[in-house]
Design a protein around this motif. Structure first.
Motif, PDB file in Angstrom:
ATOM      1  N   THR A  96      65.563  59.395  11.810  1.00 48.25           N
ATOM      2  CA  THR A  96      66.581  60.419  12.074  1.00 48.25           C
ATOM      3  C   THR A  96      66.288  60.966  13.464  1.00 48.25           C
ATOM      4  O   THR A  96      65.252  61.592  13.683  1.00 48.25           O
ATOM      5  CB  THR A  96      66.507  61.559  11.026  1.00 48.25           C
ATOM      6  OG1 THR A  96      66.636  60.970   9.732  1.00 48.25           O
ATOM      7  CG2 THR A  96      67.601  62.582  11.241  1.00 48.25           C
ATOM      8  N   GLN A 146      67.107  52.053   8.061  1.00 50.29           N
ATOM      9  CA  GLN A 146      68.158  53.075   8.077  1.00 50.29           C
ATOM     10  C   GLN A 146      67.991  53.912   9.342  1.00 50.29           C
ATOM     11  O   GLN A 146      67.002  54.634   9.484  1.00 50.29           O
ATOM     12  CB  GLN A 146      68.003  53.957   6.823  1.00 50.29           C
ATOM     13  CG  GLN A 146      69.104  54.976   6.627  1.00 50.29           C
ATOM     14  CD  GLN A 146      70.431  54.331   6.232  1.00 50.29           C
ATOM     15  OE1 GLN A 146      70.483  53.499   5.323  1.00 50.29           O
ATOM     16  NE2 GLN A 146      71.499  54.686   6.937  1.00 50.29           N
ATOM     17  N   ASN A 182      69.577  56.800  11.408  1.00 51.78           N
ATOM     18  CA  ASN A 182      70.558  57.883  11.558  1.00 51.78           C
ATOM     19  C   ASN A 182      70.325  58.469  12.953  1.00 51.78           C
ATOM     20  O   ASN A 182      69.458  59.318  13.152  1.00 51.78           O
ATOM     21  CB  ASN A 182      70.319  58.925  10.455  1.00 51.78           C
ATOM     22  CG  ASN A 182      71.224  60.130  10.603  1.00 51.78           C
ATOM     23  OD1 ASN A 182      72.280  60.050  11.252  1.00 51.78           O
ATOM     24  ND2 ASN A 182      70.821  61.245  10.033  1.00 51.78           N
ATOM     25  N   THR A 237      73.892  55.014  11.143  1.00 51.27           N
ATOM     26  CA  THR A 237      74.746  56.160  10.797  1.00 51.27           C
ATOM     27  C   THR A 237      74.561  57.219  11.863  1.00 51.27           C
ATOM     28  O   THR A 237      73.584  57.187  12.622  1.00 51.27           O
ATOM     29  CB  THR A 237      74.364  56.768   9.424  1.00 51.27           C
ATOM     30  OG1 THR A 237      72.963  57.024   9.431  1.00 51.27           O
ATOM     31  CG2 THR A 237      74.752  55.876   8.269  1.00 51.27           C
ATOM     32  N   ASN A 238      75.499  58.133  11.911  1.00 49.40           N
ATOM     33  CA  ASN A 238      75.378  59.252  12.862  1.00 49.40           C
ATOM     34  C   ASN A 238      75.875  60.510  12.168  1.00 49.40           C
ATOM     35  O   ASN A 238      77.063  60.765  12.083  1.00 49.40           O
ATOM     36  CB  ASN A 238      76.202  58.942  14.121  1.00 49.40           C
ATOM     37  CG  ASN A 238      76.024  60.024  15.185  1.00 49.40           C
ATOM     38  OD1 ASN A 238      75.410  61.051  14.930  1.00 49.40           O
ATOM     39  ND2 ASN A 238      76.574  59.791  16.354  1.00 49.40           N
ATOM     40  N   HIS A 239      74.932  61.271  11.647  1.00 44.28           N
ATOM     41  CA  HIS A 239      75.285  62.504  10.935  1.00 44.28           C
ATOM     42  C   HIS A 239      74.980  63.732  11.783  1.00 44.28           C
ATOM     43  O   HIS A 239      74.532  64.747  11.267  1.00 44.28           O
ATOM     44  CB  HIS A 239      74.531  62.572   9.596  1.00 44.28           C
ATOM     45  CG  HIS A 239      74.910  61.480   8.648  1.00 44.28           C
ATOM     46  ND1 HIS A 239      76.206  61.231   8.283  1.00 44.28           N
ATOM     47  CD2 HIS A 239      74.171  60.545   7.999  1.00 44.28           C
ATOM     48  CE1 HIS A 239      76.248  60.198   7.446  1.00 44.28           C
ATOM     49  NE2 HIS A 239      75.011  59.754   7.270  1.00 44.28           N
TER      50      HIS A 239
END
Lengths: 248, 274
Positions: free
Chosen positions: A205, A223, A225, A245-247
């Motif tokens: 992340t 994963q 992010n 992903t890009n949260h």
């Protein structure tokens, strides 16, 4: 020769040579004594018992702290955290706080006695969480033997750059709090997974920074992010297996 | 006392020396200025990223000290150039002045006036170059947000301009380094000047060879220069600097130029007698 030695100028020159040689030897001798004294006063090795599942926080207090890098070595035979600090200009303090070992690096005002500037910290496999604050260049190596071994790395600012080599782990989780690039570092925080790194599952992340994967063994599950500005470098197989992903 | 020093006689010696040497000095200054100008132009021309690092404070210090050391040694080596020629050396040694006055004139010109003149010349040439670099500076595209890369375009003036962001003991450390440089420079100039007076044939070559062999011998003995209190450190709280280290450091690095300049005095005297 006798004609030379009858001249006062030659004698004064020889006196200067003697002063140079004797003075330098005397100063060198003083320096060696001071070095020995400094080594006696310096606490090079410290041990801490972190207990069961625990975390370690490494924090550099001021920017004057002079060290080249921090080597973190996971040692399966170790039951304690061992800090080996041969750098006389670096003071390392450790404080246990509710299962968390806080390691603080502060600078010591001293002359540059030795060129050894590295800091080696040996960690037992019970350490599951590593937090870094205001430190740069950290090398992580070693082996966590358990099949389900997991390690969480937390970066609290944009300063640290972590690299891993010859490291085996089941699950590696990296969380970076770097949001706005520090003025000192354009790249922000980062992680390099180099030669000999074997990970089954990788979770990252990261809003700002860089991620470099050059290990040959591709994790089974990746994963990522990550924010728009994160630079990811890796082999085709790595990028192919990664889920982005890009949260943020 | 008048046998040793007489103001009027010293003034006449000074004027005679100036009348004889001003052309040589003018050439020396001209060549130094040309070399400096060429380096300034090369530095401007070689700037690709427009950061002008050559004109920033740290590089100014290196450029100033390196340039001063090299030129001051050459200047000291040329001061007694007439000693190589038997006729010219006879005229120089027979000049109506005491040995002390001749030695004092050499010391003042070599060790005091030359560094001052170099500093003035360096400032006059460097100041506009630094100002030009300052206004032409463009932050590096790779490092737009870098505060560490904030350019320091202050003009370096020895013993006057402090290092940026340093206070207290750290400031003291920079002054110590500059003082050490002055003492080392003076000692080196004295060695070279002494060599040119002592050796009657090929004095510069023989002095350079003697110094080379000396330092090789010292290296074999394991005797490396120890700076003591002049070493670059702000403060030492582990083992504070003791009186012995203070005394030895000052005694060694102040004693060296004193002994070497005294050696030059006697070399001059002995040359006159012979």
């Amino acid at each position: 020769m006798r004609a030379y030695l009858s001249k006062k100028g030659v004698w004064f020159f020889l006196a200067a040579v003697v002063l140079y040689v004797a003075g330098n030897f005397a100063l060198n001798s003083i320096y060696k004594d001071m070095l020995a004294q400094a080594h006696n006063l310096h606490q090079a090795q410290q041990r801490f018992d972190p207990g069961g599942r625990s975390s370690v926080t490494i924090h550099r207090l001021d920017s004057e702290v002079d060290y080249s890098d921090i080597k973190l070595i996971f040692d399966t035979n170790a039951s304690q955290v061992t800090i080996n600090n041969e750098n006389l200009r670096l003071n390392v303090t450790g404080k246990m706080d509710d299962g968390n070992l806080n390691i603080t690096l502060t600078s010591v005002k001293a002359r540059e006695y030795s060129r050894s500037r590295g800091l080696i910290i040996r960690l037992p496999s019970s350490v599951k969480n590593l937090k870094f604050s205001n430190v740069h260049s950290v090398e992580i190596s070693g082996r966590l033997p358990l099949a389900d071994a997991d390690l969480s790395l937390e970066i609290s600012d944009c300063e640290p750059y972590l690299s891993m080599e010859n490291f085996t782990i089941s699950h590696l989780k990296l969380t970076s709090a770097c949001q706005i690039l520090s003025k000192e570092r354009r790249q922000g925080a980062g992680l390099t997974l180099g030669a000999g790194v074997e990970i089954k599952r990788l979770d990252v992340t990261m809003q700002q920074g860089s991620l470099n994967f050059s290990a040959t063994t591709i994790p089974q599950q990746i994963q990522l992010n990550i924010g728009d500005d994160v630079i990811v470098t890796g082999q085709r197989a790595f990028l192919k297996s990664a889920q982005f992903t890009n949260h943020f | 006392m008048k046998n040793y020093f007489d103001g009027a006689r010293f003034g006449r010696l000074w004027r005679a020396h100036w009348a004889e040497s001003w052309r040589e000095y003018a050439w020396f200054v001209g060549i130094m200025a040309m070399i400096n100008l060429i380096f300034i132009l090369i530095s401007f021309g070689a700037e690709k990223d427009k950061t002008f690092s050559m004109f920033q404070f740290g590089m100014q210090v290196s450029w100033y000290t390196g340039g001063l050391f090299a030129t001051a040694i050459i200047f000291a080596g040329r001061y007694f150039r007439q000693m190589v020629n038997p006729g010219a050396s006879l005229i120089a040694l027979m000049r109506p002045a005491s040995i002390f006055e001749k030695w004092l004139l050499a010391f003042v010109i070599i060790s005091i006036l030359f560094p001052l003149a170099y500093t003035l010349g360096y400032f006059l040439m460097n100041y506009p170059a630094v100002q030009l670099a300052k206004i032409s500076y463009v932050p590096s595209a790779l490092c737009e947000a870098c505060s560490r890369a904030t350019p320091d375009f202050r003009v370096y003036i020895p013993f006057v301009t402090p290092e940026a962001g340093k206070t207290g003991a750290a400031l003291h450390s920079f002054l110590k380094a500059q003082l050490f440089f002055v003492l080392l420079l003076s000692a080196s100039q004295a060695v070279v000047a002494s060599g040119t007076v002592f050796f009657k044939r090929s004095p510069v070559l023989k002095t350079a060879l003697a110094l080379f062999l000396f330092f090789i011998f010292m290296a074999l003995l394991g005797c490396s220069p120890q700076l003591g209190i002049f070493a670059s450190f702000d403060d030492d709280v582990l083992v504070p600097v003791g009186a012995t280290e203070y005394g030895l450091s000052i005694g060694l690095w102040l004693g060296l130029p004193v002994l070497l300049w005294t050696s030059l005095f006697f070399h001059l005297k002995e040359r006159e007698v012979s």
